[in-house]
Design a protein around this motif. Structure first.
Motif, PDB file in Angstrom:
ATOM      1  N   VAL A  48       0.851  -1.178   0.000  1.00 15.76           N
ATOM      2  CA  VAL A  48       0.000   0.000   0.000  1.00 15.76           C
ATOM      3  C   VAL A  48       0.892   1.235   0.000  1.00 15.76           C
ATOM      4  N   PRO A  49       0.709   2.130  -0.963  1.00 13.86           N
ATOM      5  CA  PRO A  49       1.583   3.299  -1.060  1.00 13.86           C
ATOM      6  C   PRO A  49       1.298   4.334   0.019  1.00 13.86           C
ATOM      7  N   ALA A  50       2.187   5.291   0.123  1.00 13.79           N
ATOM      8  CA  ALA A  50       1.990   6.409   1.042  1.00 13.79           C
ATOM      9  C   ALA A  50       0.760   7.202   0.603  1.00 13.79           C
ATOM     10  N   VAL A  51       0.133   7.883   1.554  1.00 11.40           N
ATOM     11  CA  VAL A  51      -1.046   8.682   1.228  1.00 11.40           C
ATOM     12  C   VAL A  51      -0.633  10.128   1.011  1.00 11.40           C
ATOM     13  N   THR A  52      -1.429  10.835   0.248  1.00  8.02           N
ATOM     14  CA  THR A  52      -1.194  12.247  -0.023  1.00  8.02           C
ATOM     15  C   THR A  52      -1.778  13.065   1.120  1.00  8.02           C
ATOM     16  N   VAL A  53      -1.044  14.086   1.544  1.00 13.96           N
ATOM     17  CA  VAL A  53      -1.525  15.012   2.563  1.00 13.96           C
ATOM     18  C   VAL A  53      -1.713  16.363   1.885  1.00 13.96           C
ATOM     19  N   VAL A  54      -2.941  16.856   1.912  1.00 19.72           N
ATOM     20  CA  VAL A  54      -3.284  18.104   1.241  1.00 19.72           C
ATOM     21  C   VAL A  54      -3.651  19.142   2.288  1.00 19.72           C
ATOM     22  N   LEU A  55      -2.904  20.228   2.341  1.00 17.53           N
ATOM     23  CA  LEU A  55      -3.255  21.363   3.190  1.00 17.53           C
ATOM     24  C   LEU A  55      -3.972  22.359   2.303  1.00 17.53           C
ATOM     25  N   GLU A  56      -5.264  22.535   2.544  1.00  9.68           N
ATOM     26  CA  GLU A  56      -6.064  23.400   1.681  1.00  9.68           C
ATOM     27  C   GLU A  56      -5.484  24.804   1.663  1.00  9.68           C
ATOM     28  N   ARG A  58      -2.705  25.464  -0.123  1.00 10.81           N
ATOM     29  CA  ARG A  58      -1.338  25.313  -0.622  1.00 10.81           C
ATOM     30  C   ARG A  58      -1.379  24.495  -1.900  1.00 10.81           C
ATOM     31  N   SER A  59      -0.514  24.839  -2.832  1.00 10.22           N
ATOM     32  CA  SER A  59      -0.538  24.148  -4.118  1.00 10.22           C
ATOM     33  C   SER A  59       0.317  22.884  -4.131  1.00 10.22           C
ATOM     34  N   ILE A  60       1.199  22.721  -3.156  1.00  9.18           N
ATOM     35  CA  ILE A  60       2.064  21.544  -3.118  1.00  9.18           C
ATOM     36  C   ILE A  60       1.601  20.617  -2.011  1.00  9.18           C
ATOM     37  N   CYS A  61       1.466  19.346  -2.348  1.00 11.44           N
ATOM     38  CA  CYS A  61       1.034  18.334  -1.392  1.00 11.44           C
ATOM     39  C   CYS A  61       2.251  17.607  -0.819  1.00 11.44           C
ATOM     40  N   GLN A  62       2.048  16.926   0.274  1.00 10.55           N
ATOM     41  CA  GLN A  62       3.072  16.094   0.896  1.00 10.55           C
ATOM     42  C   GLN A  62       2.614  14.647   0.803  1.00 10.55           C
ATOM     43  N   ARG A  63       3.513  13.713   1.058  1.00 13.08           N
ATOM     44  CA  ARG A  63       3.171  12.291   1.117  1.00 13.08           C
ATOM     45  C   ARG A  63       3.629  11.765   2.476  1.00 13.08           C
ATOM     46  N   ILE A  64       2.861  10.839   3.014  1.00 10.63           N
ATOM     47  CA  ILE A  64       3.219  10.248   4.298  1.00 10.63           C
ATOM     48  C   ILE A  64       2.847   8.769   4.286  1.00 10.63           C
ATOM     49  N   SER A  65       3.714   7.956   4.816  1.00  9.62           N
ATOM     50  CA  SER A  65       3.437   6.527   4.917  1.00  9.62           C
ATOM     51  C   SER A  65       2.800   6.256   6.274  1.00  9.62           C
ATOM     52  N   LEU A  66       1.545   5.885   6.256  1.00 12.81           N
ATOM     53  CA  LEU A  66       0.848   5.615   7.513  1.00 12.81           C
ATOM     54  C   LEU A  66       1.420   4.395   8.217  1.00 12.81           C
ATOM     55  N   HIS A  67       2.052   3.507   7.458  1.00 14.81           N
ATOM     56  CA  HIS A  67       2.603   2.288   8.048  1.00 14.81           C
ATOM     57  C   HIS A  67       3.843   2.559   8.884  1.00 14.81           C
ATOM     58  N   SER A  68       4.431   3.742   8.722  1.00  8.93           N
ATOM     59  CA  SER A  68       5.589   4.079   9.545  1.00  8.93           C
ATOM     60  C   SER A  68       5.174   4.696  10.881  1.00  8.93           C
ATOM     61  N   LYS A 122      -5.667   0.827  13.113  1.00  7.89           N
ATOM     62  CA  LYS A 122      -5.428  -0.194  12.092  1.00  7.89           C
ATOM     63  C   LYS A 122      -6.425  -0.082  10.939  1.00  7.89           C
ATOM     64  N   ASP A 123      -7.687   0.155  11.258  1.00 11.80           N
ATOM     65  CA  ASP A 123      -8.697   0.307  10.208  1.00 11.80           C
ATOM     66  C   ASP A 123      -8.466   1.589   9.409  1.00 11.80           C
ATOM     67  N   PHE A 124      -8.084   2.653  10.094  1.00  6.29           N
ATOM     68  CA  PHE A 124      -7.794   3.918   9.409  1.00  6.29           C
ATOM     69  C   PHE A 124      -6.682   3.730   8.380  1.00  6.29           C
ATOM     70  N   VAL A 125      -5.620   3.044   8.771  1.00  4.96           N
ATOM     71  CA  VAL A 125      -4.487   2.820   7.871  1.00  4.96           C
ATOM     72  C   VAL A 125      -4.929   2.042   6.639  1.00  4.96           C
ATOM     73  N   ARG A 126      -5.858   1.128   6.814  1.00  5.27           N
ATOM     74  CA  ARG A 126      -6.319   0.314   5.684  1.00  5.27           C
ATOM     75  C   ARG A 126      -7.185   1.080   4.698  1.00  5.27           C
ATOM     76  N   VAL A 127      -7.978   2.044   5.173  1.00  3.41           N
ATOM     77  CA  VAL A 127      -8.952   2.677   4.286  1.00  3.41           C
ATOM     78  C   VAL A 127      -8.579   4.080   3.831  1.00  3.41           C
ATOM     79  N   ALA A 128      -7.679   4.757   4.513  1.00  2.00           N
ATOM     80  CA  ALA A 128      -7.353   6.143   4.158  1.00  2.00           C
ATOM     81  C   ALA A 128      -6.546   6.189   2.868  1.00  2.00           C
ATOM     82  N   LYS A 129      -6.970   7.039   1.952  1.00  2.00           N
ATOM     83  CA  LYS A 129      -6.189   7.195   0.725  1.00  2.00           C
ATOM     84  C   LYS A 129      -5.681   8.623   0.556  1.00  2.00           C
ATOM     85  N   ARG A 130      -6.238   9.569   1.303  1.00  2.00           N
ATOM     86  CA  ARG A 130      -5.775  10.953   1.248  1.00  2.00           C
ATOM     87  C   ARG A 130      -6.134  11.623   2.571  1.00  2.00           C
TER      88      ARG A 130
END
Length: 147
Positions: A48-56, A58-68, A122-130
């Motif tokens: 499962v890839p890292a999820v995108t973090v969007v701060l409304e 801002r034009s640039i997004c960040q990525r974060i691995s919830l598994h870490s 654990k459920d959050f990590v499985r279903v969150a995509k952004r």
């Protein structure tokens, strides 16, 4: 079919087990022979890839691995370090006060927007995509007399 699709996860798990049987590895349901302590769910989570973090705003997004991260507390600390300048080191943050003036929400696999913290970690990590960081509503009629 996206990478968060449960059917895709089941297919990847099935392929892994078939490959293990072909290579002669013993099939066990509790752990993988080549990776001591690695559970089947952990194997699926590694694809499962890292999820995108969007701060409304801002034009640039960040990525974060919830598994870490192992908890919402750890996620809150990481988000604070990403978005708050001169963030003080403290463990007293939770997701309600991590970024002043903002709410932390997430989009799930069905594109529903929900508040972070409504599921077990654990459920959050499985279903969150952004993850979406949304400003709280302020009174847009500041200074008006209402006359």
């Amino acid at each position: 079919m996206n990478s968060f699709d449960p059917q895709r996860q089941d297919l990847l798990k099935q392929r892994w087990q078939e490959r293990r049987q072909i290579t002669g590895a013993a099939s066990t349901s509790s752990s993988l022979a080549g990776f001591p302590g690695l559970e089947d769910d952990d194997l699926v989570s590694t694809v499962v890839p890292a999820v995108t973090v969007v701060l409304e705003g801002r034009s640039i997004c960040q990525r974060i691995s919830l598994h870490s991260h192992g908890s919402y507390q750890s996620l809150a600390k990481a988000l604070r370090e990403m978005f708050v300048e001169n963030a003080e080191d403290s463990d007293d943050f939770d997701l309600s006060n991590v970024i002043p003036g903002y709410l932390i929400a997430y989009e799930d696999m069905e594109n529903d927007l929900l508040l972070v913290g409504d599921l077990s970690w654990k459920d959050f990590v499985r279903v969150a995509k952004r993850i979406r960081i949304i400003p709280t509503k302020t009174n847009s009629r500041k200074g008006s007399t209402g006359a």
